[in-house]
Enzyme design. Structure first.
Site, mmCIF file in Angstrom:
data_model
loop_
_atom_site.group_PDB
_atom_site.id
_atom_site.type_symbol
_atom_site.label_atom_id
_atom_site.label_comp_id
_atom_site.label_asym_id
_atom_site.label_seq_id
_atom_site.Cartn_x
_atom_site.Cartn_y
_atom_site.Cartn_z
ATOM 1 N N SER A 104 0.817 -1.215 0.000
ATOM 2 C CA SER A 104 0.000 0.000 0.000
ATOM 3 C C SER A 104 0.848 1.262 0.000
ATOM 4 O O SER A 104 0.588 2.200 -0.767
ATOM 5 C CB SER A 104 -0.941 -0.009 1.210
ATOM 6 O OG SER A 104 -0.216 -0.037 2.435
ATOM 7 N N ASP A 105 1.868 1.320 0.862
ATOM 8 C CA ASP A 105 2.653 2.556 0.948
ATOM 9 C C ASP A 105 3.492 2.777 -0.305
ATOM 10 O O ASP A 105 3.592 3.900 -0.808
ATOM 11 C CB ASP A 105 3.517 2.589 2.212
ATOM 12 C CG ASP A 105 4.331 1.336 2.441
ATOM 13 O OD1 ASP A 105 4.134 0.351 1.706
ATOM 14 O OD2 ASP A 105 5.163 1.324 3.373
ATOM 15 N N GLY A 106 4.084 1.709 -0.839
ATOM 16 C CA GLY A 106 4.841 1.848 -2.076
ATOM 17 C C GLY A 106 3.963 2.274 -3.236
ATOM 18 O O GLY A 106 4.381 3.063 -4.096
ATOM 19 N N GLU A 135 3.213 6.061 -2.667
ATOM 20 C CA GLU A 135 4.362 6.906 -2.994
ATOM 21 C C GLU A 135 4.576 6.960 -4.506
ATOM 22 O O GLU A 135 4.943 8.012 -5.055
ATOM 23 C CB GLU A 135 5.625 6.384 -2.296
ATOM 24 C CG GLU A 135 5.559 6.329 -0.778
ATOM 25 C CD GLU A 135 5.502 7.700 -0.116
ATOM 26 O OE1 GLU A 135 5.711 8.707 -0.815
ATOM 27 O OE2 GLU A 135 5.249 7.761 1.101
#
Length: 761
Positions: free
Chosen positions: A486-488, A491
């Site tokens: 999710s975070d990758g 970003e």
């Protein structure tokens, strides 16, 4: 001389297959005739410098590939170094000069396919399983040349603790888990048990093992490897019945409920357990049986060793009730299911089902599997099923993907971090406002992100095979690993939005907008009811299942969890997306942001910080929390959470003007400064970013100026920053992310330079 080959540059194997021309693949190859005398001398000097300073900093600077790239690009640092005497007198020109030096150096470290290479290492239980697997299957010498062995031994020697053992990571106390596995690794690689030169590595390690009760006190995963090697008995292991993969979806626990990495790990382990596979005894195996225990091997009562674990390893002790539960599972698995006639029907069917899952997960991850911990179990399971089969050969072809070479030797990486590195590094480049100077860097980086996005869900009935949707996401590693985060993803979305705003004449062909929609849809799908964002898959919410965890050295391994940092990144990414594309699922995005903000605010600690799960620790977590809050419109003036966060950062600034946080903050779950409150440039960059995002320059810029002085004066002649303590972490295991020293230092300087420019104007 060792050289890093990128993508299709590396030697190919007929059992490899790719969907994007191997974008992001990183392979180390040894060229016996490579390197000038000067280059070879430089390599030896780097090794010596590391060895001489490892008592202070155990993390390698990871210089080999950097120097290779700089030579290939004929990079020279032509901008003079900046030295600051008075923090209050830093000018815009000073800050901009330091920023340009760092950005141009770091841009030269970019691979030709657009990503930034890096090792992802630190865990000391990753090397031995590959060595054991290759030894059992007879492929050790086919994969490892003498140069590989030399570098792996160098790493073993460099990371051994003074007491003879090895820790969970290179900076922690010795544990049975890593000491017994690495002892076996040394013996397989030809190191004698007693007379192995001046280092006496095996003798010291064996003394540690025997002084702590012997290998029966190894934790669960180590016991599984000892069992397949034939130096431990399966009856002394916690049960890992393959029948778990046959449990129906309505069962409280089933394959789909499990956290993605424990699922991946248990697939291979449970097959080997169900088969009770044991390697053919060799002279070395028979010797190891006598070397690893204080009593004769034939006298060990294995059933009494099942729940044993050395106190050094037992970071999360198990209760009597938990031990009783696993004894019950063992009785059911071995005394009922594995006895005639059920063994002919249930066990054999379970083994077939397990291997179907193993093959499916291997194919959908291009035989990279989830990570380094699971791969050797999968590889061995495929060999046990068919030693001459293509499944095993495809696994062998991907072993080089895990190998990394640096000054401290050869190690197996947990996984790659190509996409994560690219997304964060590009955010740094974009924040630097140097687009014209680094245009080629931006174009290549954007191309890499476009190539690395997953364009489809796993093939076939992926839900039945315990794989969730993946379309639209980005992985931590490269596209071919196939497990989006999710975070990758968030970003990467933010980077792609910035590139979307640029003229095509400058940046080249734009990403199809539908692909951005796919990425946003993936994130919306993941959010939990509590507002938090998990990493890989929707969190099932059954956190009570953690009570069943058989793992002794880490917590929260049974089901997927929500994470602060992921939530902060997702909010920042979706706010950026919403501004550019306000008509795509606006209500769902607004709902996600609102719930995510509450989740972040609810997690704030009494001192104003947030606990970081993926970095060290409260400094890292506070940055991602504040970044998410600020993206959604929260400011120092309207948000109590941001005011408290800024105060936490101010309270923890050291006398020098920097920040340094101890890795002990992570297991203790409270902020602990580094020993002597010594500055770390990564923590300093992260803390400085919090102050800049929180508007500190408008109130009292002195703390920010002092931090900037630390970063500017820390910069090396070439434009790099010094490698200090490891700053990556998961649970209580430190991970080595060397590029963090560049990313967070430069990101902070970019924000600072922009703030000074506004003050000047």
């Amino acid at each position: 001389m060792w050289r890093l080959r990128i993508g299709a540059e590396a030697r190919q194997d007929p059992h490899l297959f790719t969907t994007n021309n191997f974008a992001g693949r990183q392979i180390w190859e040894f060229d016996a005739n490579g390197g000038s005398p000067e280059e070879l001398a430089e390599v030896e000097e780097a090794r010596l410098n590391f060895a001489n300073n490892k008592s202070r900093f155990k993390a390698s600077p990871d210089l080999f590939w950097r120097r290779q790239f700089l030579r290939e690009k004929k990079f020279e640092q032509k901008i003079p170094r900046v030295r600051i005497e008075d923090a209050e007198k830093i000018t815009y020109e000073d800050a901009k000069t330091a920023l340009r030096r760092g950005v141009l150096y770091y841009a030269a470290c970019q691979a030709n396919d657009g990503h930034w290479p890096s090792e992802v290492s630190g865990s000391m239980f990753l090397d031995a399983p590959f060595v054991i697997c290759l030894y059992i299957t007879g492929h050790l010498e086919k994969i490892f040349t003498l140069e590989h062995v030399k570098e792996l031994l160098r790493y073993m020697y460099n990371t051994q603790n003074e007491d003879g053992g090895w820790g969970l990571d290179v900076e922690s106390h010795s544990v049975m888990f890593c000491t017994v596995l690495n002892y076996i690794c040394l013996r397989i690689l030809g190191v004698e048990p007693d007379h192995d030169g001046q280092k006496s590595a095996c003798a010291r390690a064996r003394k540690w093992i025997l002084d702590h009760g012997g290998a029966t006190y190894a934790p669960m995963v180590a016991k599984a490897w000892l069992s397949v090697l034939g130096v431990y008995d399966w009856s002394g292991c916690k049960p890992l019945p393959p029948e778990i993969w046959m449990l129906p979806s309505f069962s409280p626990i089933n394959g789909g409920t499990l956290w993605i990495y424990i699922r991946d790990l248990l697939m291979g382990m449970s097959y080997l357990y169900g088969k009770k596979f044991v390697a053919t005894p060799t002279a070395l195996i028979l010797q190891l049986r006598e070397e690893l225990y204080p009593q004769p091997y034939s006298k060990i009562i294995w059933s009494k060793a099942r729940n044993r674990c050395a106190k050094e390893d037992l970071l999360y002790p198990k209760s009597f009730g938990q031990d009783l539960f696993w004894e019950g599972v063992h009785m059911l698995s071995e005394n009922i299911i594995n006895r005639w006639p059920l063994n002919k029907f249930v066990r054999q069917r379970a083994l077939r089902t397990t291997m179907e899952l193993v093959h499916y997960h291997d194919e959908t991850t291009h035989y990279i599997t989830g990570a380094c911990v699971a791969k050797p179990f999968h590889m061995l399971a495929c060999w046990v099923e068919d030693p001459d089969g293509d499944y095993f050969k495809k696994h062998l072809a991907r072993v080089p993907d895990f190998i990394w070479i640096a000054e401290d030797g050869l190690k197996f990486q947990l996984m790659g971090m190509q996409s994560w590195n690219a997304a964060l590094s590009l955010q740094v480049m974009l924040a630097a406002n140097m687009d014209d100077e680094i245009r080629s860097t931006l174009i290549k980086g954007y191309d890499f992100l476009k190539q690395s996005q997953i364009s489809e869900n796993p093939q076939g009935d992926h839900l039945k095979m315990f794989r969730d949707i993946t379309k639209g996401g980005w992985t931590f590693q490269d596209r071919e690993q196939g497990l989006p985060i999710s975070d990758g993803t968030a970003e990467s979305i933010e980077c792609c939005i910035h590139f979307h705003r640029m003229p095509s004449e400058f940046i080249g062909e734009k990403m199809d907008v539908e692909k951005l929609y796919d990425a946003v849809n993936f994130l919306i799908y993941l959010q939990s009811d509590n507002g938090g964002m998990p990493v890989w898959e929707p969190a099932p919410g059954k956190k009570w299942l953690e009570w069943l965890s058989p793992v002794e050295h880490v917590e929260n391994t049974v089901v997927e969890q929500e994470y602060l940092e992921c939530t902060g990144s997702v909010i920042a990414g979706l706010v950026c997306f919403k501004k550019e594309f306000p008509d795509h699922r606006p209500k769902e995005i607004e709902k996600l942001i609102k719930k995510g903000l509450k989740y972040i605010e609810d997690l704030q600690m009494p001192d104003g910080s947030w606990y970081g799960n993926w970095g060290v620790c409260f400094t890292y977590g506070t940055l991602f929390a504040v970044r998410g809050l600020a993206a959604a419109g929260k400011t120092f003036g309207n948000s109590e959470a941001i005011r408290r966060a800024v105060q936490f950062i101010l309270n923890t600034q050291n006398a020098e003007g920097g920040w340094g946080e101890s890795a002990l903050s992570c297991p203790n779950k409270k902020y602990i400064p580094s020993k002597g409150n010594v500055t770390n440039v990564v923590n300093t960059g992260q803390a400085m970013m919090v102050l800049l995002i929180g508007g500190q320059m408008e109130r009292d810029p002195s703390p920010v100026h002092r931090a900037a002085k630390v970063l500017i004066n820390s910069q090396l002649d070439i434009g790099d920053f010094p490698q200090q303590e490891r700053r990556g972490i998961y649970m209580n295991m430190l991970l080595h992310y060397p590029t963090y020293r560049n990313m967070f230092s430069l990101w902070a300087l970019a924000l600072y330079t922009n703030a000074l420019r506004l003050l000047v104007s």
